[in-house]
Motif scaffolding. Structure first.
Motif, PDB file in Angstrom:
ATOM      1  N   ASP A  24     -82.439  -8.740  -9.176  1.00 19.90           N
ATOM      2  CA  ASP A  24     -81.278  -7.967  -9.638  1.00 19.90           C
ATOM      3  C   ASP A  24     -80.893  -6.822  -8.714  1.00 19.90           C
ATOM      4  N   LEU A  25     -81.674  -6.578  -7.675  1.00 20.33           N
ATOM      5  CA  LEU A  25     -81.365  -5.497  -6.737  1.00 20.33           C
ATOM      6  C   LEU A  25     -80.256  -5.919  -5.784  1.00 20.33           C
ATOM      7  N   ASP A  26     -79.590  -4.921  -5.190  1.00 23.30           N
ATOM      8  CA  ASP A  26     -78.599  -5.273  -4.181  1.00 23.30           C
ATOM      9  C   ASP A  26     -79.326  -5.833  -2.954  1.00 23.30           C
ATOM     10  N   ILE A  27     -78.609  -6.602  -2.174  1.00 22.87           N
ATOM     11  CA  ILE A  27     -79.194  -7.353  -1.061  1.00 22.87           C
ATOM     12  C   ILE A  27     -79.903  -6.437  -0.062  1.00 22.87           C
ATOM     13  N   GLU A  28     -79.306  -5.307   0.232  1.00 20.02           N
ATOM     14  CA  GLU A  28     -79.894  -4.396   1.218  1.00 20.02           C
ATOM     15  C   GLU A  28     -81.255  -3.883   0.757  1.00 20.02           C
ATOM     16  N   LEU A  29     -81.357  -3.505  -0.499  1.00 16.64           N
ATOM     17  CA  LEU A  29     -82.624  -3.011  -1.033  1.00 16.64           C
ATOM     18  C   LEU A  29     -83.636  -4.147  -1.161  1.00 16.64           C
ATOM     19  N   GLN A  30     -83.191  -5.320  -1.538  1.00 18.18           N
ATOM     20  CA  GLN A  30     -84.073  -6.490  -1.574  1.00 18.18           C
ATOM     21  C   GLN A  30     -84.710  -6.702  -0.210  1.00 18.18           C
ATOM     22  N   PRO A  61     -81.224 -21.254   5.759  1.00 18.66           N
ATOM     23  CA  PRO A  61     -81.004 -21.139   4.312  1.00 18.66           C
ATOM     24  C   PRO A  61     -80.427 -22.392   3.671  1.00 18.66           C
ATOM     25  N   ARG A  62     -79.843 -23.268   4.435  1.00 19.46           N
ATOM     26  CA  ARG A  62     -79.290 -24.500   3.867  1.00 19.46           C
ATOM     27  C   ARG A  62     -80.389 -25.432   3.365  1.00 19.46           C
ATOM     28  N   ASP A  63     -81.635 -25.184   3.825  1.00 19.44           N
ATOM     29  CA  ASP A  63     -82.747 -26.027   3.404  1.00 19.44           C
ATOM     30  C   ASP A  63     -83.275 -25.663   2.011  1.00 19.44           C
ATOM     31  N   TYR A  64     -82.796 -24.567   1.440  1.00 26.92           N
ATOM     32  CA  TYR A  64     -83.330 -24.066   0.181  1.00 26.92           C
ATOM     33  C   TYR A  64     -82.208 -23.735  -0.799  1.00 26.92           C
ATOM     34  N   LYS A  65     -82.557 -23.663  -2.096  1.00 32.32           N
ATOM     35  CA  LYS A  65     -81.538 -23.420  -3.108  1.00 32.32           C
ATOM     36  C   LYS A  65     -81.910 -22.316  -4.103  1.00 32.32           C
ATOM     37  N   ARG A  66     -83.013 -21.614  -3.891  1.00 29.77           N
ATOM     38  CA  ARG A  66     -83.444 -20.581  -4.831  1.00 29.77           C
ATOM     39  C   ARG A  66     -82.753 -19.256  -4.520  1.00 29.77           C
ATOM     40  N   TRP A  67     -82.743 -18.332  -5.490  1.00 32.90           N
ATOM     41  CA  TRP A  67     -82.052 -17.051  -5.313  1.00 32.90           C
ATOM     42  C   TRP A  67     -82.579 -16.295  -4.108  1.00 32.90           C
ATOM     43  N   TYR A  68     -83.853 -16.393  -3.841  1.00 38.95           N
ATOM     44  CA  TYR A  68     -84.441 -15.625  -2.744  1.00 38.95           C
ATOM     45  C   TYR A  68     -84.334 -16.316  -1.388  1.00 38.95           C
ATOM     46  N   ASP A  69     -83.724 -17.466  -1.352  1.00 37.55           N
ATOM     47  CA  ASP A  69     -83.585 -18.199  -0.089  1.00 37.55           C
ATOM     48  C   ASP A  69     -82.362 -17.780   0.719  1.00 37.55           C
ATOM     49  N   ASN A  73     -85.717 -12.706   5.117  1.00 34.98           N
ATOM     50  CA  ASN A  73     -86.774 -11.731   4.842  1.00 34.98           C
ATOM     51  C   ASN A  73     -87.260 -11.832   3.399  1.00 34.98           C
ATOM     52  N   VAL A  74     -86.331 -11.960   2.471  1.00 32.33           N
ATOM     53  CA  VAL A  74     -86.706 -12.078   1.062  1.00 32.33           C
ATOM     54  C   VAL A  74     -87.460 -13.395   0.849  1.00 32.33           C
ATOM     55  N   HIS A  75     -86.965 -14.454   1.441  1.00 34.82           N
ATOM     56  CA  HIS A  75     -87.638 -15.757   1.339  1.00 34.82           C
ATOM     57  C   HIS A  75     -89.073 -15.669   1.847  1.00 34.82           C
ATOM     58  N   LEU A  76     -89.249 -15.090   3.013  1.00 36.00           N
ATOM     59  CA  LEU A  76     -90.579 -14.982   3.610  1.00 36.00           C
ATOM     60  C   LEU A  76     -91.490 -14.082   2.777  1.00 36.00           C
ATOM     61  N   ALA A  77     -90.945 -13.021   2.196  1.00 27.10           N
ATOM     62  CA  ALA A  77     -91.745 -12.130   1.348  1.00 27.10           C
ATOM     63  C   ALA A  77     -92.267 -12.881   0.124  1.00 27.10           C
TER      64      ALA A  77
END
Length: 117
Positions: A24-30, A61-69, A73-77
């Motif tokens: 729910d955080l903004d992208i920059e803070l995520q 990112p086209r390889d994934y469909k989740r919110w964090y993809d 950086n968020v995906h890797l975290a």
């Protein structure tokens, strides 16, 4: 009836709540929190930073469909959290929960100020 989980992190109610707050955080803070999580998790499992940089560089990112993809950086975290044991994961969740919750409180305060005007 047994509850069915869609994501690996939904099996732990605290981790699931952490992920929901993070989403729910903004992208920059995520992204800022994600980089901190990557660094902390990498230290815990003694992971080579050059490998992390390579993973971000190879990310598509086209390889994934989740919110964090949507953000490498968020995906890797999130994937780094998966690599940790339960105790290590709990330590990171506790460490970053306060920052995430404070960000939500700031967001709520801003909304209240707008409503009052």
């Amino acid at each position: 009836m047994k509850k069915q989980f869609q994501r690996w992190y939904e099996k732990d109610e605290y981790l699931c709540a952490f992920m929901n707050l993070l989403s729910d955080l903004d992208i920059e803070l995520q992204c800022e929190i994600a980089i901190d999580i990557i660094m902390k998790a990498s230290d815990m499992i003694d992971r080579d930073y050059s490998k992390i940089i390579q993973e971000v560089a190879n990310y598509n990112p086209r390889d994934y469909k989740r919110w964090y993809d949507k953000n490498p950086n968020v995906h890797l975290a999130i994937e780094s959290l998966r690599d940790l044991d339960d105790n290590q994961r709990d330590e990171i969740v506790k460490e970053f929960s306060e920052k995430i919750l404070n960000s939500h409180y700031i967001k709520l305060d801003d909304i209240d100020e707008i409503k009052e005007k």
